[in-house]
Scaffold this motif. Structure first.
Motif, PDB file in Angstrom:
ATOM      1  N   TYR A  28       0.844  -1.202   0.000  1.00 16.10           N
ATOM      2  CA  TYR A  28       0.000   0.000   0.000  1.00 16.10           C
ATOM      3  C   TYR A  28       0.878   1.251   0.000  1.00 16.10           C
ATOM      4  CZ  TYR A  28      -3.974   3.009   0.772  1.00 16.10           C
ATOM      5  OH  TYR A  28      -4.934   3.977   0.612  1.00 16.10           O
ATOM      6  N   TYR A  31       2.111   1.830  -3.450  1.00 18.24           N
ATOM      7  CA  TYR A  31       1.034   2.396  -4.275  1.00 18.24           C
ATOM      8  C   TYR A  31       0.841   3.878  -3.947  1.00 18.24           C
ATOM      9  CZ  TYR A  31      -3.772   3.727  -5.320  1.00 18.24           C
ATOM     10  OH  TYR A  31      -4.881   4.407  -5.720  1.00 18.24           O
ATOM     11  N   THR A  35       1.338   7.070  -6.444  1.00 19.43           N
ATOM     12  CA  THR A  35       0.266   8.031  -6.730  1.00 19.43           C
ATOM     13  C   THR A  35       0.727   9.455  -6.456  1.00 19.43           C
ATOM     14  OG1 THR A  35      -1.313   6.347  -6.076  1.00 19.43           O
ATOM     15  CG2 THR A  35      -2.152   8.580  -6.259  1.00 19.43           C
TER      16      THR A  35
END
Length: 750
Positions: A28, A31, A35
């Motif tokens: 996570y 990610y 982003t």
């Protein structure tokens, strides 16, 4: 069921047990970082997110300069997707379209041909129909990219290279703004005026420690492509730029158009940033149909290229300011644009930056680009000077050079040894064209050599002096400022500033409600409803079984109602918000947070000019201004402090100069009103003394006109000042038995 679920070789087939929590956290986080870094946040130096940077770079590779012809957007999107940006074509085309919309972006980077959408929110044509090329702003952002101004990195498939950041000769981050939502953080930067940003940057070069307070004198606030009016005060704007967080209230620009004979209409010429015009008109029309805008008759969209929304008032007597204020409250004619300057500092660290920090990093980047371009040019000059030095030697020994080339097997090596030439010089001589041997060439070489030597000296001087570097950066920014000066059409400031007009909130509140007569009905068990019209006879009203009428009074839908409970709490209700007259209404406890052990004491229409006398069952009381009873929340406002078994009992309007109070023991006391204190909250003072029982009724009156009451038969009695002498006393006295003819009920009204 007997089969083993383990692999046949015993399970050691490179399977590793991993803690799920750790694995999820790691993935996570990866990610989230992706982003933040590669999708949602812009780089502080060129103000671009990766998708925009890749679009501009791909257009450069396709040679779509402002002076060249247009190319199909499908071609551009295909190149961006295939070479640089491994995401969907729709997202790339959306980003490309936005870069061309002059109502969405202050200084467009893309010059589009075809249907690129409009301010009504209509979609652009498909990319196979539209064409595009770069604008001058995009070429400024790219200026020097082929002169080693910035670093390149391999693309996602390592077949090509893309710039990590653009040279950014234009203050793009603040000029065009940016918005994006990452994981755990977001960014929102409104557009600004390039002329003002250049002024602030030039000031920052001269005064590197200049505070935000000084820079705000240059950058006075956002400058939206759609214009509008910012109504925040200077202190709010300064605070936003100092902290990097805040917001701006933007209103539509409107003017009053005279129609003759005292009639007028309102014309809106600019709407707030990012508001879709068609949706705005729909919303106003919906409010009109729902009768939420009683001052407005009609709305028309007469826009062509420019914006022209026409608002027709109900009548010529309507105050245009109050009409507009009600619209600003209910529609997107007033909008809040947030400021959250969360950007990638140095392209790596996401953080919220103040105005001076953002400009500082842009200037540092411009200086870095200048140094890199200068070093690149220096290397090019050194190479050229070396070649020119070889040419000169060749001219001075032209016959010998020709002989060596004609007769020697290895002319390059022989020439290098014979004339002490470098490899590059010998190669350049061998590559010379025969036509270059004419007599004039030697003079031209010497001229070029001298010119390059002088340029080399000036570049070396620049690289050695901080002051000269900043002078050059200042000159470059000055040129940008000239191009986008406020005197030019693209550079003029579009958004203005103004103070919001001082208006009466009550008048605006009324302007948003259709004024109609209603009768408010409250039952014994606490059910409330509002019947249309003023009813003179409420005896025919029906209630649930076991319930009956408690209070009924006339009101207007624009009125505010005050409701007091036996627990001493006050609540405020809007007459327009009450349930209609069908059925039995709704329980009050759904509308307000009323304790279960309390009942409604009374309710009435709020009159801000009145004062009231509050009294508890035990005979404690005080005077309060009615405005102090207004509560803006469901929870209400505690006004009278009472504890069981005592409770709030009476609410009487204050008038005259004396108070008459009668107890359950049928004793009457009259005393001056000024003996009761005025308070905003409390228990109050003792009004009358009782051995047992409590207060029965209270009336305020003027002693000169006398005390009146009605008996059960409806007859009216008045006792004059002289007749009341024996009941006159001090507050908190016991009083004397009531006079003859006083109603048996113990109330002043039968």
């Amino acid at each position: 069921m007997g089969q083993s679920i383990l692999p046949p070789d015993g399970g050691d087939d490179k399977i590793q047990p991993v803690d799920l929590k750790a694995a999820l956290e790691e993935r996570y986080l990866a990610y989230a970082l992706s982003t933040i870094m590669h999708r949602a946040l812009p780089d502080v130096r060129d103000g671009l997110k990766p998708v925009h940077r890749r679009i501009v770079h791909a257009m450069r590779v396709l040679r779509l300069d402002p002076g060249q012809g247009y190319k199909k957007c499908a071609r551009i999107v295909g190149d961006v997707m295939g070479k640089f940006h491994p995401h969907g074509d729709a997202s790339i085309y959306d980003a490309l379209v936005r870069l061309s919309q002059d109502f969405a972006i202050r200084y467009p980077l893309v010059d589009g041909q075809g249907n690129f959408g409009n301010i009504d929110g209509d979609s652009p044509a498909a990319m196979r129909y539209t064409e595009a090329r770069m604008t001058d702003v995009a070429t400024l952002l790219l200026e020097g990219i082929d002169q080693d101004a910035v670093d390149f990195r391999p693309t996602y498939n390592e077949e090509d290279e893309e710039p990590i950041v653009l040279p950014g000769a234009f203050p793009n981050l603040l000029a065009n703004g940016s918005s994006g939502i990452a994981v755990g953080m977001a960014t929102s930067i409104p557009p600004h005026n390039a002329h003002e940003l250049c002024d602030a940057a030039l000031h920052l070069i001269k005064h590197p420690d200049a505070p935000v307070e000084k820079l705000v004198e240059f950058v006075i606030g956002p400058d939206f492509p759609t214009g509008g009016i910012i109504i925040d005060d200077r202190a709010t704007i300064l605070e936003a730029y100092k902290t990097g967080r805040g917001g701006f209230r933007v209103r539509a620009k409107w003017e009053q158009e005279d129609l003759g004979r005292g009639g007028y209409q309102i014309v809106i010429t600019e709407i707030p940033y990012l508001v879709q015009k068609s949706r705005l008109v729909e919303k106003i029309a919906e409010l009109l149909i729902a009768r939420k805008l009683p001052l407005l008759e009609d709305v028309r969209d007469e826009s062509a290229e420019d914006i022209r929304l026409v608002l027709v008032p109900k009548s010529r007597t309507v105050d245009p300011t109050i009409l507009m204020e009600s619209l600003f409250k209910l529609t997107e004619l007033e909008s809040r644009i947030s400021l959250n300057m969360n950007v990638l500092s140095m392209g790596k660290v996401p953080r919220v930056m103040a105005l001076n920090e953002v400009l500082r990093e842009w200037l540092d980047h411009r200086r870095e680009v200048l140094l890199r371009r200068s070093r690149f040019r220096l290397a090019a000059i050194d190479r050229r000077l070396e070649i020119l030095g070889g040419y000169l030697i060749a001219y001075l020994n032209i016959d010998e050079v020709i002989r060596i080339i004609r007769e020697e097997d290895e002319p390059k090596q022989v020439m290098m040894a014979r004339f002490s030439l470098t490899d590059l010089q010998a190669e350049s001589i061998l590559n010379m064209r025969l036509r270059s041997l004419r007599k004039l060439e030697e003079f031209e070489i010497k001229t070029e050599y001298d010119g390059l030597t002088a340029e080399k000296a000036s570049i070396e001087a620049l690289l050695a002096s901080d002051e000269k570097q900043w002078q050059t950066v200042s000159w470059e920014i000055g040129e940008v400022k000239k191009t986008f000066a406020k005197a030019t059409e693209i550079g003029r400031r579009r958004t203005q500033f103004a103070e919001a007009p001082e208006t009466d909130d009550q008048a605006i509140q009324h302007a948003m409600i259709e004024k109609e007569p209603v009768t408010v009905v409250i039952s014994e068990k606490g059910w409330i409803r509002a019947l249309k019209g003023h009813m003179s006879d409420v005896s025919g009203l029906t209630f649930k079984e076991g319930d009956a009428l408690k209070i009924a009074f006339p009101a207007q839908t624009t009125d505010r109602l005050l409701l007091l409970t036996t627990g001493g709490k006050a609540y405020t209700l809007g007459a327009d918000k009450l349930p209609g007259g069908r059925g039995h209404g709704e329980p009050l406890r759904i509308i307000i947070d009323m304790e279960n052990d309390q009942d409604v004491l009374t309710a009435f229409v709020h009159d801000p000019s009145r004062k009231l006398l509050l009294s508890s069952q035990a005979g404690n009381g005080f005077v309060i201004a009615e405005t102090e009873l207004v509560a803006n929340t469901r929870k209400g406002k505690q006004i009278m402090n009472v504890s069981m078994p005592d409770e709030a009992k009476l609410v009487v309007p204050v008038e005259g100069d004396h108070v008459a109070i009668v107890g359950d023991n049928r004793k009457l006391l009259v005393f001056p009103l000024n003996q009761i204190p005025e308070m905003t909250r409390g228990k109050g003072v003792r009004l009358q003394r009782y051995k047992d029982g409590g207060v029965s009724d209270i009336r305020c009156f003027a002693l000169e006109t006398g005390l009146t009451w009605d008996d059960s038969a409806g007859r009216n009695f008045t006792r004059t000042k002289e007749e009341l002498v024996e009941w006159l006393g001090e507050r908190a006295s016991a009083g004397r038995p009531v006079p003859r003819g006083f109603p048996r009920s113990g109330k002043f009204s039968g």
